[in-house]
Design a protein around this motif. Structure first.
Motif, PDB file in Angstrom:
ATOM      1  N   VAL A  59      -9.219  -4.388   1.665  1.00 46.80           N
ATOM      2  CA  VAL A  59      -7.890  -4.987   1.772  1.00 46.80           C
ATOM      3  C   VAL A  59      -7.997  -6.273   2.582  1.00 46.80           C
ATOM      4  CG1 VAL A  59      -5.550  -4.715   2.672  1.00 46.80           C
ATOM      5  CG2 VAL A  59      -6.715  -2.769   1.605  1.00 46.80           C
ATOM      6  N   ARG A 102      -4.569  -0.409   6.124  1.00 50.27           N
ATOM      7  CA  ARG A 102      -4.510   0.807   5.299  1.00 50.27           C
ATOM      8  C   ARG A 102      -3.998   1.986   6.128  1.00 50.27           C
ATOM      9  NH1 ARG A 102      -8.511   2.398   1.267  1.00 50.27           N
ATOM     10  NH2 ARG A 102      -9.024   3.982   2.820  1.00 50.27           N
ATOM     11  N   LEU A 140      -5.743   4.278  -2.786  1.00 51.16           N
ATOM     12  CA  LEU A 140      -5.669   3.033  -2.034  1.00 51.16           C
ATOM     13  C   LEU A 140      -6.925   2.201  -2.285  1.00 51.16           C
ATOM     14  CD1 LEU A 140      -4.296   4.110   1.464  1.00 51.16           C
ATOM     15  CD2 LEU A 140      -3.027   3.248  -0.507  1.00 51.16           C
ATOM     16  N   LEU A 145       0.826  -1.203   0.000  1.00 53.23           N
ATOM     17  CA  LEU A 145       0.000   0.000   0.000  1.00 53.23           C
ATOM     18  C   LEU A 145       0.865   1.260   0.000  1.00 53.23           C
ATOM     19  CD1 LEU A 145      -2.779  -1.110   2.509  1.00 53.23           C
ATOM     20  CD2 LEU A 145      -2.921  -1.008   0.018  1.00 53.23           C
ATOM     21  N   HIS A 169       1.546   2.247  -3.403  1.00 58.46           N
ATOM     22  CA  HIS A 169       0.459   3.092  -3.914  1.00 58.46           C
ATOM     23  C   HIS A 169       0.717   4.553  -3.564  1.00 58.46           C
ATOM     24  CE1 HIS A 169      -3.082   0.503  -5.267  1.00 58.46           C
ATOM     25  NE2 HIS A 169      -2.104  -0.359  -5.065  1.00 58.46           N
TER      26      HIS A 169
END
Length: 369
Positions: free
Chosen positions: A92, A170, A88, A78, A81
């Motif tokens: 997840v 995240r 994002l 992530l 990203h």
């Protein structure tokens, strides 16, 4: 070619299993190198090298609320990203976190990585040596261990809860990307003078006790002090005196006269490590190891995280000019959660009082109102 998508994941329009490789230097943000992604419904695959990655404004896969992003230890992927300016994924599924959840309380130290997870399910994995050669893994496009691991683990995954854990991953990726604003210059100055600081602290604090010799704490001298002063001191199973920091801290509450020694030992311990990594942007960063502890907390390395250092180091957490920073801690979190889950009115009342332990003492008549 398409693979059989587990029924539990069939509600997602697309299920992307993603792995990235990146350059990771202490304290610095990751530099993307390559990415491979495989979609389970269609069998589509994307393999991108650094040149193509940095030219892509969006990821080569969908990240909306009807799609699933699957990775092992997803916070690093992530952060790629973040590095590329990509959005994002909404959903997840971190197979590392789910493996930690499934084995919680049953694994030993060192049994939490990808190879351990694969071995747990009888899936062949790369050796430690072969894993360093990621070029063949990316170009070969499979067989891909993450896909096999997902298939093996899916029945053990509570999907609603895993999505909550994924949403936290995240947030962890954001925390690791941002880092902690830190006065690295002063840190380096302290570490450069730590021998002199150690000597000065010992000379000042230990003058009354004489427990140190040539900078080293002498347990026999301390044992003699304990005996002479009639202190009751915890011992190990072999009869030796416990000299760890937790024991000293607890005992200093009983015997305040040794608190200076307890503080000295803790302070000197905080001067041992200089592994704290600060990036070029003045931010301290480390892997936060989400859900690694048996209680489900983060468990970053105590030698590389500022929050693993003694609390006095935190005075070096400094916001940039024009910014402020707050250090927040949830008070009595476990007690509050237990009160809510149990539905115990007395426990909830004790929690809302602001001091649940004193409130409990009052409730049972052990302390006056």
């Amino acid at each position: 070619m398409p693979v059989t998508v587990p029924l539990k994941l069939a509600s997602f329009r697309e299920v992307w299993v993603v792995d990235t490789e990146y350059i990771s230097r202490p304290g610095q943000r990751p530099i993307p190198v390559c990415l491979v992604a495989s979609e389970l419904h269609s069998g589509s695959k994307h393999c991108l090298w650094q040149t193509h990655l940095v030219q892509s404004a969006t990821p080569p896969y969908q990240v909306g609320d009807d799609c699933l992003f699957v990775a092992f230890s997803a916070s690093g992927d992530l952060q790629v990203h973040h590095a590329l300016g990509w959005p994002l994924p909404v959903n997840v599924l971190d197979l590392h976190v789910e493996y930690l959840n499934w084995t919680n309380g049953r694994r030993t130290q060192g049994q939490s990585g990808l190879l351990a997870a694969l071995m747990s399910f009888g899936i062949p994995g790369m050796s430690g040596i072969a894993k360093t050669n990621t070029r063949d893994l990316i170009l070969g496009g499979g067989p891909w261990s993450a896909e096999a691991l997902l298939a093996a683990m899916v029945d053990k995954i509570d999907l609603p809860q895993s999505m909550l854990r994924g949403s936290y991953v995240r947030a962890v990726a954001q925390m690791e990307w941002n880092g902690v604003p830190f006065d690295g210059t002063t840190f380096d100055r302290i570490m450069g003078q730590r021998d002199a600081i150690r000597e000065g602290l010992i000379d000042t604090v230990d003058a009354e006790f004489g427990f140190y010799q040539n900078g080293a704490f002498k347990s026999d001298r301390f044992a003699d002090y304990v005996l002479r002063n009639g202190l009751a001191w915890p011992r190990t199973e072999t009869g030796l005196m416990k000299l760890d920091q937790d024991t000293f801290r607890e005992q200093s509450d009983i015997y305040p006269q040794i608190k200076p020694v307890s503080d000295l030992r803790r302070t000197l311990s905080g001067l041992k490590s200089n592994k704290l990594a600060v990036g070029d942007d003045g931010r301290a960063r480390t892997y936060l190891a989400p859900f690694m502890s048996i209680t489900g907390r983060n468990q970053p390395s105590t030698s590389s995280s500022i929050f693993g250092f003694p609390a006095w180091w935190r005075s070096l957490i400094r916001p940039e000019p024009g910014y402020g920073i707050a250090y927040l801690d949830w008070d009595q979190q476990e007690f509050g959660i237990a009160a809510a889950l149990s539905g115990d009115d007395a426990m909830m009342e004790a929690y809302r009082s602001g001091d649940p332990y004193m409130a409990f003492a009052i409730q049972v008549g052990a302390a006056p109102v």
